[in-house]
Design an enzyme around this catalytic site. Structure first.
Site, PDB file in Angstrom:
ATOM      1  N   ARG A 294       1.452   4.188  -3.048  1.00 15.60           N
ATOM      2  CA  ARG A 294       1.220   5.615  -2.761  1.00 15.60           C
ATOM      3  C   ARG A 294       2.477   6.443  -2.987  1.00 15.60           C
ATOM      4  NH1 ARG A 294      -2.475   2.551  -0.480  1.00 15.60           N
ATOM      5  NH2 ARG A 294      -4.494   3.345   0.228  1.00 15.60           N
TER       6      ARG A 294
ATOM      7  N   GLY B 291      -6.008  -3.658  -7.794  1.00 12.68           N
ATOM      8  CA  GLY B 291      -7.156  -2.841  -7.398  1.00 12.68           C
ATOM      9  C   GLY B 291      -6.719  -1.482  -6.874  1.00 12.68           C
TER      10      GLY B 291
ATOM     11  N   LYS C 138     -12.348  -9.289  -3.595  1.00 14.40           N
ATOM     12  CA  LYS C 138     -10.893  -9.139  -3.658  1.00 14.40           C
ATOM     13  C   LYS C 138     -10.386  -9.835  -4.930  1.00 14.40           C
ATOM     14  CE  LYS C 138     -10.417  -6.713   0.049  1.00 14.40           C
ATOM     15  NZ  LYS C 138     -10.021  -5.318  -0.062  1.00 14.40           N
TER      16      LYS C 138
ATOM     17  N   SER D 204     -13.310   1.269   2.958  1.00 15.09           N
ATOM     18  CA  SER D 204     -12.328   0.925   1.933  1.00 15.09           C
ATOM     19  C   SER D 204     -11.302   2.032   1.778  1.00 15.09           C
ATOM     20  CB  SER D 204     -13.042   0.684   0.594  1.00 15.09           C
ATOM     21  OG  SER D 204     -12.120   0.821  -0.472  1.00 15.09           O
TER      22      SER D 204
ATOM     23  N   ARG E 167     -12.582 -14.419  -1.814  1.00 11.39           N
ATOM     24  CA  ARG E 167     -11.719 -15.063  -0.809  1.00 11.39           C
ATOM     25  C   ARG E 167     -12.487 -15.859   0.250  1.00 11.39           C
ATOM     26  NH1 ARG E 167      -7.012 -10.453  -0.156  1.00 11.39           N
ATOM     27  NH2 ARG E 167      -5.921 -11.036  -2.081  1.00 11.39           N
TER      28      ARG E 167
ATOM     29  N   ASP F 277      -6.746  -8.343   4.645  1.00 20.12           N
ATOM     30  CA  ASP F 277      -5.906  -9.134   3.736  1.00 20.12           C
ATOM     31  C   ASP F 277      -5.313 -10.369   4.425  1.00 20.12           C
ATOM     32  OD1 ASP F 277      -6.425  -7.377   1.693  1.00 20.12           O
ATOM     33  OD2 ASP F 277      -4.584  -6.220   1.964  1.00 20.12           O
TER      34      ASP F 277
ATOM     35  N   SER G 129       0.833  -1.215   0.000  1.00 23.22           N
ATOM     36  CA  SER G 129       0.000   0.000   0.000  1.00 23.22           C
ATOM     37  C   SER G 129       0.860   1.254   0.000  1.00 23.22           C
ATOM     38  CB  SER G 129      -0.896   0.022   1.242  1.00 23.22           C
ATOM     39  OG  SER G 129      -1.824  -1.022   1.188  1.00 23.22           O
TER      40      SER G 129
HETATM   41  C1  S3P Z   1      -5.520  -1.382  -0.055  1.00 19.64           C
HETATM   42  C2  S3P Z   1      -6.702  -1.389   0.612  1.00 19.64           C
HETATM   43  C3  S3P Z   1      -7.429  -2.606   0.977  1.00 19.64           C
HETATM   44  C4  S3P Z   1      -6.615  -3.878   0.766  1.00 19.64           C
HETATM   45  C5  S3P Z   1      -5.775  -3.840  -0.462  1.00 19.64           C
HETATM   46  C6  S3P Z   1      -4.874  -2.626  -0.479  1.00 19.64           C
HETATM   47  C7  S3P Z   1      -4.867  -0.082  -0.300  1.00 19.64           C
HETATM   48  O1  S3P Z   1      -8.601  -2.649   0.236  1.00 19.64           O
HETATM   49  O2  S3P Z   1      -7.447  -5.013   0.759  1.00 19.64           O
HETATM   50  O3  S3P Z   1      -4.970  -5.012  -0.538  1.00 19.64           O
HETATM   51  O4  S3P Z   1      -3.661  -0.056  -0.568  1.00 19.64           O
HETATM   52  O5  S3P Z   1      -5.554   0.949  -0.216  1.00 19.64           O
HETATM   53  P1  S3P Z   1      -9.881  -1.751   0.639  1.00 19.64           P
HETATM   54  O6  S3P Z   1     -10.056  -0.735  -0.401  1.00 19.64           O
HETATM   55  O7  S3P Z   1     -10.980  -2.727   0.722  1.00 19.64           O
HETATM   56  O8  S3P Z   1      -9.580  -1.086   1.955  1.00 19.64           O
END
Ligand code: S3P
Length: 428
Positions: A25, A93, A341, A166, A345, A314, A21
């Site tokens: 960023r 994602g 996901k 989220s 999952r 996760d 994450s």
């Molecule tokens: C993430 C947020 C999470 C997580 C993903 C990474 C991120 O998802 O499951 O692996 O880096 O912002 P959510 O958007 O459901 O919080």
């Protein structure tokens, strides 16, 4: 193919690759900031490389100084250029949802695509609020799924009550808010990971946090900076779980992120009866960092749900593996988000663990696991999902017979080098 089998007791002290994450960023903020950003400890996993690739397509110059060091030459959000080809987010994602927040507000056209798994994941959770801000986004199923097409427009700030906790939704809207007229406020039902909120001030940005509510004002200029990425607690979780699959093992992970929005796994392992010691040793770019040591105790089943879920979302597949070795019933609830996901999952964890002999049942919003059971081993699939593949490999460390993961390739999405850790553990 990856094969694991019951390990002898082992002691391991190690570091894990950079936080996924935070790595995403760092590339995103470095790309929209003015000046040079240097990222150390960058995760060279497939997902973060997708983010790098997309921002290169948007005209950002970046250099890999080493596999884990990246230099980004940012020329501000307005310096991003119209890409000549579709932006391909691969399996990620985080890349697509955060990038959409940026694309929505800059005066360029872009097409966004991803792999088959991305094509099944809901994008309306960001497309709908972005449209409220004035974004022009179209796509398959009226913008619910990829491929998506974005025509950047001037945005206006909104107040958004997100129906889901989220971090991807929250971060997308905050990135859009940085370019919008006025203030953008996002309120979430439970606190999700807050890496965006911690990183923005490091780039000279301002935001207001009030519990589960975050606000940013539009028109801010960010400035390049130095980012050190701590180890990923979500990757560490697999090694911590490995220590719990048999007696007398111990794992220490150093220089790992200890952000409280991510440490739900530690609270749960403690509650289940594992010995968990945590020592904070530093603070890197507003992120607490330290050392975690885990040793097995008499594990017992517990109930995991509510506000804890976003703090360990996760880690649920590997927690389910640990729960097969705990005495009594473990109930995981309020975890519907798992269905959207990289794979569903709930279904993949339950079905693959069943193949190995676990006593596990799927529920509407999670799963119920009875333990302890002796897993018998077998042939499993990761369903193209890195965390399922790794969870099954860890299950093998406590199984009577061998566990085969037929498709371990996806592991490179978040944990390059995982196979070497397994080899180390198995050779002891
Ligand atoms: C993430 C947020 C999470 C997580 C993903 C990474 C991120 O998802 O499951 O692996 O880096 O912002 P959510 O958007 O459901 O919080």
């Amino acid at each position: 193919m990856m094969k694991t089998s019951r390990s002898k007791p082992f002691q391991l002290t190690c570091r894990v690759p950079g936080d996924k994450s935070i790595s995403h960023r760092s590339i995103i903020f470095g790309s929209i900031a003015e000046g040079i950003t240097e990222v150390d400890g960058f995760l060279p996993g497939k997902d973060c490389l997708s983010t790098m690739h997309c921002f290169k397509q948007l005209g950002v110059r970046m250099e890999r100084i080493s596999p884990t060091t990246v230099r980004i030459y940012g020329s501000g959000i307005r310096g991003l250029k119209e890409p000549a080809a579709p932006l391909d987010v691969g399996n990620s994602g985080t890349t697509i949802r955060l990038m959409l927040g940026i694309l929505a507000g800059i005066p360029i056209f872009s097409a966004v695509v991803g792999d088959e798994s991305i094509g099944r994941r809901p994008m309306d959770r960001v497309v709908l609020p972005l449209r409220k801000m004035g974004a022009h986004i179209d796509g398959r199923g009226d913008g619910r799924f990829t491929p998506l097409a974005v025509r950047g427009k001037a945005l206006k700030g909104i107040r958004y009550n997100s129906p889901v906790a989220s971090a991807q939704v929250k971060s997308c809207l905050l990135l859009a808010g940085l370019q919008a007229e006025g203030t953008t406020t996002v309120c979430e039902p439970a606190l999700s990971r807050d890496h965006t909120e911690r990183m923005l001030p490091a780039f000279g940005g301002l935001l207001r946090i009030d519990g589960r509510k975050v606000s940013v004002r539009g028109g801010q200029t960010l400035h390049g900076t130095k980012v050190c990425v701590p180890g990923d607690i979500s990757s560490a979780a697999f090694l911590l779980a490995a220590a719990l699959m048999g007696p007398d093992s111990q794992v220490t992970v150093e220089e790992v992120g200890l952000n409280p929005t991510r440490t739900g796994i530690l609270d749960v392992l403690r509650q289940m009866g594992a010995e968990v010691a945590v020592e904070e040793t530093g603070n890197w770019c507003n992120e607490p960092v330290g050392r975690i040591t885990v040793r097995k105790g008499d594990l017992r089943g517990i109930i995991i749900g509510g506000d804890l879920i976003p703090r360990l979302i996760d880690e649920i597949p590997v927690l389910a593996v640990v729960a097969t070795q705990a005495k009594g019933t473990t109930v995981i609830k309020d975890a519907q988000e798992l269905k959207v996901k990289e794979s569903n999952r709930i279904a993949t964890t339950v079905n693959e663990l069943k193949k190995l002999g676990a006593a596990i049942e799927e529920t509407e919003d999670g799963m119920i696991i009875e333990g302890p059971v002796t897993l018998r081993g077998g042939v499993t699939s990761g369903h193209g999902d890195h965390r399922i593949a790794m969870a099954m490999a860890i299950a093998g460390l406590g199984s009577e017979g061998e566990v085969t993961v037929t498709d371990p390739e996806s592991i490179d999405v978040s944990f390059p080098g995982f196979a070497e850790f397994i080899l180390k553990i198995q050779q002891r």
